[in-house]
Design an enzyme around this catalytic site. Sequence first.
Site, PDB file in Angstrom:
ATOM      1  N   ASP A 100       0.891  -1.023   0.054  1.00 33.87           N
ATOM      2  CA  ASP A 100      -0.007   0.042   0.131  1.00 33.87           C
ATOM      3  C   ASP A 100       0.924   1.272   0.010  1.00 33.87           C
ATOM      4  O   ASP A 100       1.510   1.376   0.910  1.00 33.87           O
ATOM      5  CB  ASP A 100      -1.149   0.042   1.240  1.00 33.87           C
ATOM      6  CG  ASP A 100      -1.959   0.997   1.220  1.00 33.87           C
ATOM      7  OD1 ASP A 100      -1.620   2.231   0.599  1.00 33.87           O
ATOM      8  OD2 ASP A 100      -2.974   1.170   2.079  1.00 33.87           O
ATOM      9  N   TYR A 106      -4.518  17.804  -5.415  1.00 32.69           N
ATOM     10  CA  TYR A 106      -3.877  17.012  -6.645  1.00 32.69           C
ATOM     11  C   TYR A 106      -2.926  17.557  -7.570  1.00 32.69           C
ATOM     12  O   TYR A 106      -2.221  17.001  -7.932  1.00 32.69           O
ATOM     13  CB  TYR A 106      -5.254  16.504  -7.376  1.00 32.69           C
ATOM     14  CG  TYR A 106      -5.061  15.528  -8.514  1.00 32.69           C
ATOM     15  CD1 TYR A 106      -4.774  14.244  -8.168  1.00 32.69           C
ATOM     16  CD2 TYR A 106      -4.934  15.755  -9.738  1.00 32.69           C
ATOM     17  CE1 TYR A 106      -4.222  13.152  -9.357  1.00 32.69           C
ATOM     18  CE2 TYR A 106      -4.658  15.315 -10.821  1.00 32.69           C
ATOM     19  CZ  TYR A 106      -4.080  13.830 -10.683  1.00 32.69           C
ATOM     20  OH  TYR A 106      -4.065  12.941 -11.739  1.00 32.69           O
ATOM     21  N   LYS A 109       0.831  16.624  -8.511  1.00 33.88           N
ATOM     22  CA  LYS A 109       1.416  16.331  -9.780  1.00 33.88           C
ATOM     23  C   LYS A 109       2.563  17.462 -10.271  1.00 33.88           C
ATOM     24  O   LYS A 109       3.580  17.060 -11.038  1.00 33.88           O
ATOM     25  CB  LYS A 109       0.288  16.176 -10.755  1.00 33.88           C
ATOM     26  CG  LYS A 109      -0.640  15.108 -10.493  1.00 33.88           C
ATOM     27  CD  LYS A 109       0.025  13.998 -10.821  1.00 33.88           C
ATOM     28  CE  LYS A 109      -0.787  12.707 -10.625  1.00 33.88           C
ATOM     29  NZ  LYS A 109       0.048  11.278 -10.511  1.00 33.88           N
ATOM     30  N   VAL A 157      -8.448  10.534 -18.854  1.00 38.47           N
ATOM     31  CA  VAL A 157      -8.625   9.275 -19.593  1.00 38.47           C
ATOM     32  C   VAL A 157      -9.775   8.548 -18.783  1.00 38.47           C
ATOM     33  O   VAL A 157      -9.730   8.764 -17.663  1.00 38.47           O
ATOM     34  CB  VAL A 157      -7.570   8.365 -20.070  1.00 38.47           C
ATOM     35  CG1 VAL A 157      -6.543   9.265 -20.956  1.00 38.47           C
ATOM     36  CG2 VAL A 157      -6.681   8.386 -18.510  1.00 38.47           C
TER      37      VAL A 157
END
Length: 255
Positions: free
Chosen positions: A55, A152, A156, A183
């Site tokens: 994990d 987020y 990134k 996607v």
Amino acid sequence: MARIFITGSTDGLGRAAARTLMNEGHQVVLHARSQERASSLSDLASNAAGVVIGDLSSAVETRALAVQVNGLGRMDAVIHNAGVYLEPVRGMTPEGHARILAVNVLAPYLLTALMERPDRLIYLSSGMHHGGSGSLRDLDWTERSWNAIQAYSESKLHVTALALAVARHWPDVKSNAVDPGWVPTRMGGAGAPDDLEMGHLTQTWLAVSGAPAATVSGGYWHHRKQQTPAAEALDPGFQDQLIDRLADLTGTALF
């Protein structure tokens, strides 16, 4: 024939990349978060070079994962594919806030530091990294009000800067960041507009291709074309400050 390790290969882009590389005859080491999740790899596992469990939201399990992969031998390439996006929920704990940092940034950092050095490293970024903050003060959102999109985006930005820092410090390794597009994966949602196939073929190409265009380092890619990342990601000062912060948070030096 290359040996490639792919994090988060039970579904989505990671699974698609694994299948493509295996169909091309490469040896692929698959990764699942848990034994339960590993059951979804039954159709791929028999032809894989191995399946490892860990994990990535846990530093202990991430360290153990590096040991598992090293036990299988040195990889030619590693695709840091695993990532999470957390929707804001009522009562979200600080531990929940920290998970996005752990999976999206700390895990690829730790695996990079602890695994035998491969020839090629590919880190999954996002076009959303352009919206990330340049601040490195509150990486795990313990002081700020939770903002899922911003968190987020920042993660990134940080993993993109990590990829470019590795390229700068390790000239013998080809290290690149990839924006796969929005996607239709479990994280992206069924209505995502980009092409899932093109979303993973840049990673596989950078991992194994001998084409001159693919054997470069320090790039930020989208659909096999180099793009310009955020200014912070390109800034050596920002890169080195980030690496110092990640070293402090993990207790593990990279360079």
